[in-house]
Scaffold this motif. Structure first.
Motif, PDB file in Angstrom:
ATOM      1  N   UNK A  21       0.614  -1.400   0.038  1.00 27.91           N
ATOM      2  CA  UNK A  21       0.326   0.512  -0.321  1.00 27.91           C
ATOM      3  C   UNK A  21       1.153   1.664   0.412  1.00 27.91           C
ATOM      4  N   UNK A  22       2.324   1.381   0.516  1.00 23.54           N
ATOM      5  CA  UNK A  22       3.279   2.325   0.372  1.00 23.54           C
ATOM      6  C   UNK A  22       3.212   2.919  -1.226  1.00 23.54           C
ATOM      7  N   UNK A  23       2.525   1.962  -1.901  1.00 24.03           N
ATOM      8  CA  UNK A  23       3.446   2.188  -3.158  1.00 24.03           C
ATOM      9  C   UNK A  23       4.357   2.716  -3.510  1.00 24.03           C
ATOM     10  N   UNK A  24       6.069   2.918  -3.059  1.00 24.04           N
ATOM     11  CA  UNK A  24       6.850   2.793  -3.650  1.00 24.04           C
ATOM     12  C   UNK A  24       8.056   1.801  -4.365  1.00 24.04           C
TER      13      UNK A  24
ATOM     14  N   UNK B 191       0.609  -5.566  -6.291  1.00 22.19           N
ATOM     15  CA  UNK B 191      -0.484  -5.507  -7.363  1.00 22.19           C
ATOM     16  C   UNK B 191      -0.661  -4.353  -7.632  1.00 22.19           C
ATOM     17  N   UNK B 192       0.067  -3.639  -6.633  1.00 27.49           N
ATOM     18  CA  UNK B 192      -0.085  -2.623  -5.795  1.00 27.49           C
ATOM     19  C   UNK B 192       1.120  -1.582  -6.593  1.00 27.49           C
ATOM     20  N   UNK B 193       2.476  -2.094  -6.797  1.00 28.76           N
ATOM     21  CA  UNK B 193       3.849  -1.923  -7.027  1.00 28.76           C
ATOM     22  C   UNK B 193       3.834  -1.512  -8.812  1.00 28.76           C
ATOM     23  N   UNK B 194       3.378  -0.421  -9.406  1.00 28.51           N
ATOM     24  CA  UNK B 194       3.815  -0.493 -10.595  1.00 28.51           C
ATOM     25  C   UNK B 194       5.282  -0.010 -11.346  1.00 28.51           C
ATOM     26  N   UNK B 195       5.942  -1.005 -10.861  1.00 24.49           N
ATOM     27  CA  UNK B 195       7.726  -1.118 -11.534  1.00 24.49           C
ATOM     28  C   UNK B 195       8.144  -2.651 -12.276  1.00 24.49           C
TER      29      UNK B 195
ATOM     30  N   UNK C 281      -2.286 -16.434  -5.975  1.00 24.85           N
ATOM     31  CA  UNK C 281      -1.451 -14.425  -6.142  1.00 24.85           C
ATOM     32  C   UNK C 281      -1.129 -13.945  -6.697  1.00 24.85           C
ATOM     33  N   UNK C 282      -0.249 -14.982  -7.559  1.00 23.41           N
ATOM     34  CA  UNK C 282       0.758 -14.497  -8.950  1.00 23.41           C
ATOM     35  C   UNK C 282      -0.532 -13.718  -9.792  1.00 23.41           C
ATOM     36  N   UNK C 283      -1.563 -14.669 -10.499  1.00 21.19           N
ATOM     37  CA  UNK C 283      -1.991 -14.202 -11.538  1.00 21.19           C
ATOM     38  C   UNK C 283      -2.762 -12.902 -10.629  1.00 21.19           C
ATOM     39  N   UNK C 284      -3.899 -12.639  -9.552  1.00 20.41           N
ATOM     40  CA  UNK C 284      -5.077 -11.835  -9.597  1.00 20.41           C
ATOM     41  C   UNK C 284      -3.657 -10.875  -9.233  1.00 20.41           C
ATOM     42  N   UNK C 285      -2.163 -10.399  -8.805  1.00 16.56           N
ATOM     43  CA  UNK C 285      -1.570  -9.681  -9.105  1.00 16.56           C
ATOM     44  C   UNK C 285      -1.125  -8.981  -9.965  1.00 16.56           C
ATOM     45  N   UNK C 286      -1.174 -10.201 -11.099  1.00 16.34           N
ATOM     46  CA  UNK C 286      -0.485  -9.816 -12.558  1.00 16.34           C
ATOM     47  C   UNK C 286      -1.622  -9.258 -13.537  1.00 16.34           C
ATOM     48  N   UNK C 287      -3.131  -9.495 -13.129  1.00 18.36           N
ATOM     49  CA  UNK C 287      -3.651  -8.783 -13.652  1.00 18.36           C
ATOM     50  C   UNK C 287      -4.099  -7.700 -12.777  1.00 18.36           C
ATOM     51  N   UNK C 288      -3.835  -6.546 -12.308  1.00 17.63           N
ATOM     52  CA  UNK C 288      -3.803  -5.753 -12.157  1.00 17.63           C
ATOM     53  C   UNK C 288      -2.623  -5.414 -12.170  1.00 17.63           C
ATOM     54  N   UNK C 289      -0.894  -5.756 -13.171  1.00 12.94           N
ATOM     55  CA  UNK C 289       0.426  -4.446 -13.438  1.00 12.94           C
ATOM     56  C   UNK C 289      -0.138  -4.355 -14.729  1.00 12.94           C
TER      57      UNK C 289
ATOM     58  N   UNK D 284       1.015  -1.119 -17.026  1.00 11.49           N
ATOM     59  CA  UNK D 284       1.262  -0.121 -17.013  1.00 11.49           C
ATOM     60  C   UNK D 284       2.049   0.112 -18.090  1.00 11.49           C
ATOM     61  N   UNK D 285       2.566   0.835 -18.907  1.00 14.17           N
ATOM     62  CA  UNK D 285       3.103   1.207 -20.469  1.00 14.17           C
ATOM     63  C   UNK D 285       4.519   0.376 -20.141  1.00 14.17           C
ATOM     64  N   UNK D 286       5.450   0.493 -19.568  1.00  9.89           N
ATOM     65  CA  UNK D 286       6.160  -0.650 -19.122  1.00  9.89           C
ATOM     66  C   UNK D 286       6.719  -1.849 -18.924  1.00  9.89           C
ATOM     67  N   UNK D 287       5.513  -2.014 -18.447  1.00 10.35           N
ATOM     68  CA  UNK D 287       5.078  -3.263 -18.016  1.00 10.35           C
ATOM     69  C   UNK D 287       4.639  -4.213 -19.245  1.00 10.35           C
ATOM     70  N   UNK D 288       4.972  -3.643 -21.037  1.00 12.33           N
ATOM     71  CA  UNK D 288       4.313  -4.704 -21.914  1.00 12.33           C
ATOM     72  C   UNK D 288       5.240  -5.472 -22.010  1.00 12.33           C
ATOM     73  N   UNK D 289       6.994  -5.143 -21.728  1.00 12.82           N
ATOM     74  CA  UNK D 289       8.018  -6.157 -22.506  1.00 12.82           C
ATOM     75  C   UNK D 289       7.976  -7.301 -21.383  1.00 12.82           C
ATOM     76  N   UNK D 290       7.748  -6.846 -19.930  1.00 14.06           N
ATOM     77  CA  UNK D 290       8.018  -8.324 -18.918  1.00 14.06           C
ATOM     78  C   UNK D 290       6.130  -9.047 -19.023  1.00 14.06           C
TER      79      UNK D 290
END
Length: 624
Positions: free
Chosen positions: A467-470, A497-501, A522-530, A532-538
């Protein structure tokens, strides 16, 4: 909610007034878990909690609260140097930091005192940085040398490269350019090798960090070659991650430096490259970059003339300028450059041809052109890059300890209050767990097993870190994921899921392969929330490399929410070549894709498609 909080606060205050501080502490901690509360209300809770902790002789919790509130004089007395050296030193640094620019003489003794405490406790990275702030470069160098020896034993090449960079900076600051140069050369050698390794493993964001340090070495040495290498590699990595505006910021910074160094040939080449990139990316600045490319080719030609260089180089530079001006239909400029070409010391036949072309362009009708927009001024700045040569070494020294990371955030006002409050709450959770483990009966556990307490608290800590999202949260979550209990690992993966890096994804991939089914879910759920533009490659990499169709479908779901053209093109590729079930997922996502620019691309592919693939594309286009 406000009325409910008021009731809880009243009960907590009553417990405290009637000599039941333990019950008051539980209620105050319950209130402090609400990081989104308004300031005056939250500060009232903090005051009550601090009084409660002082009553319980739990000085460390009270000290962190005072650090958050900026009451450093109170906090200073609550962290004994023998048991809490890092916290004691941090309070001194927080007191010194505001004085550093205006009253450095008053700040230096505080930093020196903090550095001595840290050095005595073996925290050499933190001590080195404090010695630098204190102006004691000799002791700072000694600390960095100790760090270097430790890293060599651990075979940590990336961190070793960063330490050599820091030693190079110190040596140059002390006036020893020769020693500084040696350290910079060693740093460059190590970081170039490490960057290659990172790129080979697909960790381009880590390779980018290496190139950014190489760029900084170029700035320190005032070496254009080093700067060029750093910028070109940074631009290449940013392009691969499709971070358009960052790409152009780095272009602008590199172009400014190239022009300052009168490296006109390199600058003109990069202007042309920037024009091509903006055109392909669908941005509006390609004409301006082309114009500037033409102007800079002319500067390169004139520079070569002044220096008495080969006339062929001058001719080629002018011809390149003509290409740039022709591309934007600036025919008066084309005519002027042909005039310059006709005056060069070339063969009479060549000069005659250039004069003829000049005359032809004199007759060319030129429509009045609107002024080409240029890259916005608020984005055209010298690109500020975080001092990762400090931050990544601090991260290494903290070793992913959630308490250490959160303690470094609580008093740092550059973080938002919401982040600092969650960091404080993590510290309170951590210290409460230690207290209860030491005296479970007095804490009123009611028979709760210590292992369950441990799992519960670590899971809460993982949630708060997310939740800190840092970015700082990632290393502690990586450490929590090493836990033997799958419930803790599950909490760590859920927090992602909250860490868009981009750095989020290596840990996510580990979760996708975990032995525990709950962690994998849990990994499947988190991946669906990630998304963002530089997530395309991973995300694309996960789709290609994972065998489970559920994982592939989840990766597509996230790609479908990015809204980026590169993500849309990947979905089209799945539509063309994927398995039937995945083609259906791609079709559904393309049918509601937010970016309308995907439609011409989809129509172009439809013309070449056959059978089921063509039918799917027709269905998407009809639906839109």
């Amino acid at each position: 909610m406000l009325g409910e909080n008021a009731g809880v606060l009243k009960k907590a205050q009553q417990h405290l007034a009637q000599g039941r501080p333990q019950q008051a502490e539980e209620l105050f901690r319950q209130l402090l878990s609400q990081a989104n509360a308004i300031d005056f209300e939250y500060n009232e809770w903090l005051d009550g909690a601090a009084r409660t902790y002082r009553t319980l002789s739990r000085d460390r919790e009270a000290g962190y609260i005072y650090i958050y509130l900026g009451r450093l004089d109170r906090a200073r007395d609550l962290f004994p140097r023998d048991t809490c050296p890092v916290d004691a030193a941090r309070v001194l640094e927080l007191q010194a930091r505001p004085l550093l620019k205006q009253w450095p003489d008053r700040a230096a003794p505080l930093f020196a005192e903090a550095a001595g405490i840290l050095a005595g406790a073996g925290h050499n990275v933190l001590a080195a940085l404090s010695y630098v702030d204190a102006g004691d470069l000799l002791r700072a160098r000694q600390r960095w040398e100790r760090v270097l020896a430790e890293l060599q034993m651990q075979e940590r090449d990336y961190e070793r490269g960063l330490v050599h960079f820091n030693l190079g900076m110190l040596a140059r600051r002390a006036g020893d350019k020769a020693a500084g140069g040696k350290h910079f050369v060693e740093a460059q050698r190590i970081l170039e090798e490490v960057a290659d390794d990172f790129e080979g493993r697909g960790e381009r964001e880590r390779a980018f960090d290496c190139y950014a340090v190489l760029l900084q070495i170029g700035k320190e040495l005032k070496s254009y070659e080093n700067l060029a290498e750093g910028y070109i590699n940074c631009i290449r990595v940013l392009k691969e991650d499709n971070l358009k505006f960052y790409v152009l910021q780095y272009y602008e910074d590199f172009l400014r430096i190239s022009l300052e160094h009168e490296e006109y040939h390199a600058a003109a080449t990069m202007f042309r490259e920037a024009a091509d990139y903006t055109r392909r990316a669908g941005l509006v600045w390609d004409r301006e970059y082309s114009r500037r490319a033409g102007d800079t080719w002319c500067l390169a030609a004139e520079q070569n003339l002044r220096r008495g260089g080969p006339v062929k180089l001058t001719e080629n530079a002018f011809l390149a300028a003509i290409d740039s001006f022709n591309g934007i239909a600036d025919f008066p400029r084309v005519r002027e450059v042909y005039r310059r070409l006709s005056e060069l010391k070339l063969s009479e036949r060549t000069c005659a041809r250039y004069r003829l072309l000049m005359q032809r362009y004199a007759e060319t009708h030129t429509e009045p052109q609107e002024e080409s927009p240029s890259f916005p001024e608020y984005l055209r700045h010298q690109h500020a890059y975080p001092d990762i040569w400090h931050l990544d070494l601090i991260e290494w020294e903290y070793a992913g300890d959630p308490a250490a990371v959160c303690a470094s955030i609580v008093g740092d006002v550059k973080y938002a209050d919401m982040v600092r409050r969650r960091a404080l709450f993590v510290l309170l959770l951590h210290l409460d767990r230690k207290q209860r483990e030491q005296a479970p009966a007095q804490a009123g556990d009611g028979g709760l097993k210590l292992v369950e307490l441990r799992v519960s608290v670590l899971s809460q800590i993982a949630h708060e870190l997310g939740q800190m999202t840092t970015y700082n949260s990632l290393r502690p979550l990586e450490r929590l994921y090493e836990d033997a209990d799958p419930r803790v690992r599950r909490a760590a993966i859920d927090a992602l899921r909250c860490l868009c890096y981009k750095r989020t994804f290596p840990l996510l991939v580990r979760g996708l392969h975990d032995a525990d089914e709950g962690v994998r879910e849990a990994a499947l759920r988190s991946m669906k929330d990630l998304h963002f533009p530089n997530a395309v490659d991973p995300l694309s990499r996960i789709y290609r490399e994972h065998e489970d169709l559920k994982v592939k479908a989840a990766a597509l779901e996230s790609l479908g929410r990015v809204g980026d053209l590169s993500a849309g093109e990947f979905l089209i590729d799945v539509l063309r070549h994927g398995e039937d079930s995945l083609q259906d997922v791609a079709r559904r996502l393309l049918s509601r894709y937010d970016n309308p620019d995907i439609l011409p691309i989809l129509r172009r592919h439809r013309e070449l498609a056959t059978g089921r693939t063509r039918d799917l594309m027709e269905g998407v286009l009809r639906g839109r």
